[in-house]
Design a protein around this motif. Structure first.
Motif, PDB file in Angstrom:
ATOM      1  N   LEU A  31      39.483  -1.402 -16.348  1.00  0.00           N
ATOM      2  CA  LEU A  31      39.563  -0.341 -15.732  1.00  0.00           C
ATOM      3  C   LEU A  31      38.033  -0.484 -15.219  1.00  0.00           C
ATOM      4  CD1 LEU A  31      41.871   2.722 -17.386  1.00  0.00           C
ATOM      5  CD2 LEU A  31      42.242   1.342 -15.430  1.00  0.00           C
ATOM      6  N   LEU A  32      37.269  -0.709 -14.981  1.00  0.00           N
ATOM      7  CA  LEU A  32      36.039  -0.695 -15.413  1.00  0.00           C
ATOM      8  C   LEU A  32      35.773  -1.812 -14.466  1.00  0.00           C
ATOM      9  CD1 LEU A  32      33.403   0.475 -18.471  1.00  0.00           C
ATOM     10  CD2 LEU A  32      33.871   1.890 -15.916  1.00  0.00           C
ATOM     11  N   GLY A  33      36.464  -2.971 -14.746  1.00  0.00           N
ATOM     12  CA  GLY A  33      36.209  -4.305 -13.952  1.00  0.00           C
ATOM     13  C   GLY A  33      37.078  -4.062 -12.871  1.00  0.00           C
ATOM     14  N   GLU A  34      38.043  -2.642 -12.567  1.00  0.00           N
ATOM     15  CA  GLU A  34      38.407  -2.426 -10.835  1.00  0.00           C
ATOM     16  C   GLU A  34      37.414  -1.767 -10.655  1.00  0.00           C
ATOM     17  OE1 GLU A  34      40.899  -3.790  -9.857  1.00  0.00           O
ATOM     18  OE2 GLU A  34      41.894  -4.361 -11.413  1.00  0.00           O
ATOM     19  N   VAL A  35      37.111  -0.831 -10.974  1.00  0.00           N
ATOM     20  CA  VAL A  35      35.839   0.209 -11.015  1.00  0.00           C
ATOM     21  C   VAL A  35      34.820  -0.306 -10.051  1.00  0.00           C
ATOM     22  CG1 VAL A  35      34.299   2.621 -11.213  1.00  0.00           C
ATOM     23  CG2 VAL A  35      36.920   2.439 -12.491  1.00  0.00           C
ATOM     24  N   GLU A  36      34.424  -1.194 -10.566  1.00  0.00           N
ATOM     25  CA  GLU A  36      33.406  -1.873 -10.152  1.00  0.00           C
ATOM     26  C   GLU A  36      33.636  -2.572  -8.851  1.00  0.00           C
ATOM     27  OE1 GLU A  36      30.350  -3.821 -13.487  1.00  0.00           O
ATOM     28  OE2 GLU A  36      32.584  -4.795 -13.519  1.00  0.00           O
ATOM     29  N   ASN A  37      34.345  -2.571  -8.123  1.00  0.00           N
ATOM     30  CA  ASN A  37      34.398  -3.357  -7.128  1.00  0.00           C
ATOM     31  C   ASN A  37      34.582  -2.704  -6.058  1.00  0.00           C
ATOM     32  OD1 ASN A  37      35.109  -5.749  -7.868  1.00  0.00           O
ATOM     33  ND2 ASN A  37      37.307  -5.108  -8.755  1.00  0.00           N
ATOM     34  N   PHE A  38      34.642  -0.826  -6.436  1.00  0.00           N
ATOM     35  CA  PHE A  38      34.552   0.097  -5.186  1.00  0.00           C
ATOM     36  C   PHE A  38      33.383   0.607  -4.525  1.00  0.00           C
ATOM     37  CE2 PHE A  38      38.492   1.162  -7.661  1.00  0.00           C
ATOM     38  CZ  PHE A  38      39.147   0.543  -7.302  1.00  0.00           C
ATOM     39  N   GLU A  39      32.950   1.109  -3.700  1.00  0.00           N
ATOM     40  CA  GLU A  39      31.639   1.688  -2.755  1.00  0.00           C
ATOM     41  C   GLU A  39      31.801   3.422  -3.625  1.00  0.00           C
ATOM     42  OE1 GLU A  39      28.988   2.852   0.703  1.00  0.00           O
ATOM     43  OE2 GLU A  39      30.903   1.632   0.953  1.00  0.00           O
ATOM     44  N   TYR A  40      30.746   3.921  -4.573  1.00  0.00           N
ATOM     45  CA  TYR A  40      30.587   5.156  -5.372  1.00  0.00           C
ATOM     46  C   TYR A  40      30.907   6.118  -3.972  1.00  0.00           C
ATOM     47  CZ  TYR A  40      30.115   7.298  -9.553  1.00  0.00           C
ATOM     48  OH  TYR A  40      30.784   8.518 -10.424  1.00  0.00           O
ATOM     49  N   ASP A  41      31.474   7.129  -4.752  1.00  0.00           N
ATOM     50  CA  ASP A  41      31.783   8.365  -4.242  1.00  0.00           C
ATOM     51  C   ASP A  41      30.747   9.484  -4.796  1.00  0.00           C
ATOM     52  OD1 ASP A  41      33.170  10.834  -2.871  1.00  0.00           O
ATOM     53  OD2 ASP A  41      34.705  10.699  -3.308  1.00  0.00           O
ATOM     54  N   GLU A  42      29.865   9.487  -4.173  1.00  0.00           N
ATOM     55  CA  GLU A  42      28.605  10.300  -4.875  1.00  0.00           C
ATOM     56  C   GLU A  42      29.644  12.057  -4.936  1.00  0.00           C
ATOM     57  OE1 GLU A  42      25.473   9.936  -5.264  1.00  0.00           O
ATOM     58  OE2 GLU A  42      26.145   7.938  -4.914  1.00  0.00           O
ATOM     59  N   THR A  43      30.592  12.314  -4.150  1.00  0.00           N
ATOM     60  CA  THR A  43      31.381  13.553  -4.205  1.00  0.00           C
ATOM     61  C   THR A  43      32.138  13.714  -5.564  1.00  0.00           C
ATOM     62  OG1 THR A  43      33.103  13.017  -3.087  1.00  0.00           O
ATOM     63  CG2 THR A  43      31.195  14.100  -1.721  1.00  0.00           C
ATOM     64  N   LEU A  44      32.337  12.423  -6.301  1.00  0.00           N
ATOM     65  CA  LEU A  44      32.943  12.624  -7.859  1.00  0.00           C
ATOM     66  C   LEU A  44      32.367  13.585  -8.865  1.00  0.00           C
ATOM     67  CD1 LEU A  44      35.710  11.101  -8.834  1.00  0.00           C
ATOM     68  CD2 LEU A  44      34.123   9.388  -9.364  1.00  0.00           C
ATOM     69  N   ASP A  45      33.553  14.093  -9.152  1.00  0.00           N
ATOM     70  CA  ASP A  45      32.640  15.445 -10.267  1.00  0.00           C
ATOM     71  C   ASP A  45      32.716  14.344 -11.591  1.00  0.00           C
ATOM     72  OD1 ASP A  45      32.213  17.435 -12.133  1.00  0.00           O
ATOM     73  OD2 ASP A  45      33.478  18.729 -11.582  1.00  0.00           O
ATOM     74  N   LEU A  46      32.283  14.331 -12.477  1.00  0.00           N
ATOM     75  CA  LEU A  46      31.653  13.196 -13.914  1.00  0.00           C
ATOM     76  C   LEU A  46      32.087  14.482 -14.672  1.00  0.00           C
ATOM     77  CD1 LEU A  46      29.933   9.749 -13.035  1.00  0.00           C
ATOM     78  CD2 LEU A  46      32.416  10.012 -12.408  1.00  0.00           C
TER      79      LEU A  46
END
Length: 359
Positions: A199-214
């Motif tokens: 999953l992290l391998g896939e996540v690394e390919n995305f441009e991060y969404d600053e609004t995402l609530d972690l």
């Protein structure tokens, strides 16, 4: 020559077994011949499908939704779907060729996948009682980016088989990006280390969404979700989670606490230092080692007395790091230390530090 009844039975069995062996030999020959013929037919049909797919892609006519040739090709595909054997070959060929094309061609392939009816068969697989069929169905839908089955696949994120769960998780990440992470809200089962890597391998390919609530996932009741999201925090340098990270230092799960110290070390969060020092005697040895790795980056002269307390620690790694850090932050205090102790490990560390860094 007269045979006894026993001998007659033995010879009868020998004759019967010999006949069975001859029959089996002929059966195996016929079976091998049929397998070769079937494989030959499969290769021939696969070549035909590849040719049709290529023809379809290049038969597009400007201004036309579908050219005459494309309509004829669609009919041939639909005819082949009636046979399970041919349907499997068509699906495999689609998947294989789809990885070799790009841009507009991918859109054409995905559109054709739906037009000929393969989509319906993939959706049908989701209702199978066989877990491997369900997993294949999700994989097909993920590969051809079919978003409208989102609700159906969301019911499979806690499936009893890890293979099915993995495909469902990848489906959400690949098709919906960071929005797809919302499947974590309802995850109740473990998220294996291998799954996290995928999953992290896939996540690394995305441009991060600053609004995402972690934060909501860092406070999850599922420890596996917390560990996974901690990796995302580190990957995208989400320093705004600082307060939540400090709270996690008191988490009931030691693995989460150790991982949190690693993230705090990565960010060099100074506020965590005094917090951990105050409860240092309560934490595990692994946490203590992780904390000293943190101190290597953030320790200052006011931490010298704390370091002095641990230069004779029974844990070799803590002892070594305490002496090493002390030499860096307060060399005068370090030089006042006893140079020859009854502790052989202590002496070796002192000798090493003096030679490596100068007396």
């Amino acid at each position: 020559m007269q045979f006894t009844l026993f001998e007659a039975v033995i010879w009868s069995l020998v004759i019967v077994l010999a006949i069975i062996i001859v029959i089996l030999i002929f059966y195996l020959k016929i079976l091998r011949r049929n397998i070769r013929v079937k494989e030959k037919n499969n290769i021939k049909y696969r070549e035909k499908i590849e040719k049709l797919l290529i023809e379809y892609i290049y038969a597009e006519e400007e201004g036309e939704l579908l050219s005459i040739k494309q309509k004829a090709i669609i009919k041939q595909f639909k005819k082949g779907l009636v046979s399970k054997r041919k349907r499997i070959i068509i699906t495999e060929t689609f998947l294989q060729l789809d990885q070799q094309v790009a841009g507009h061609m991918i859109e054409q392939m995905n559109s054709l996948y739906k037009k000929i009816g393969l989509l319906n068969y993939a959706i049908k697989k989701l209702r199978s009682k066989q877990w491997h069929i369900v997993a294949i169905g999700i994989k097909d839908l993920r590969h051809f980016k079919v978003k409208r089955v989102r609700n159906s696949i969301s019911k499979l994120i806690n499936h009893h088989r890890e293979e099915v769960r993995r495909e469902a998780h990848l489906y959400f990440i690949e098709l919906f990006g960071f929005e797809g992470l919302n499947f974590l809200d309802n995850l109740k089962v473990p998220l294996s280390e291998w799954d996290q890597i995928l999953l992290l391998g896939e996540v690394e390919n995305f441009e991060y969404d600053e609004t995402l609530d972690l934060k909501k996932w860092l406070e999850s009741n599922n420890d596996y979700v917390v560990l996974f999201v901690l990796n995302i925090v580190k990957l995208f340098n989400r320093l705004e989670t600082k307060d939540t990270l400090i709270d996690l230092l008191q988490h009931k799960n030691a693995e989460i606490r150790i991982k949190t110290i690693d993230i705090i070390t990565h960010f060099e969060i100074l506020e965590a230092k005094e917090f951990i020092i105050q409860r240092f005697s309560e934490i595990s040895d692994k946490e203590k080692v992780a904390f000293f790795k943190y101190l290597e980056k953030v320790a200052e002269i006011e931490d010298a007395m704390f370091l002095i307390e641990h230069v004779n620690n029974t844990n070799f790694e803590i002892k070594h790091r305490a002496l090493k850090i002390l030499k860096r932050v307060d060399v005068n205090l370090y030089n006042k230390l006893e140079k020859n102790s009854e502790d052989a490990e202590y002496n070796r560390i002192i000798d090493y530090l003096d030679v490596s860094y100068g007396v």
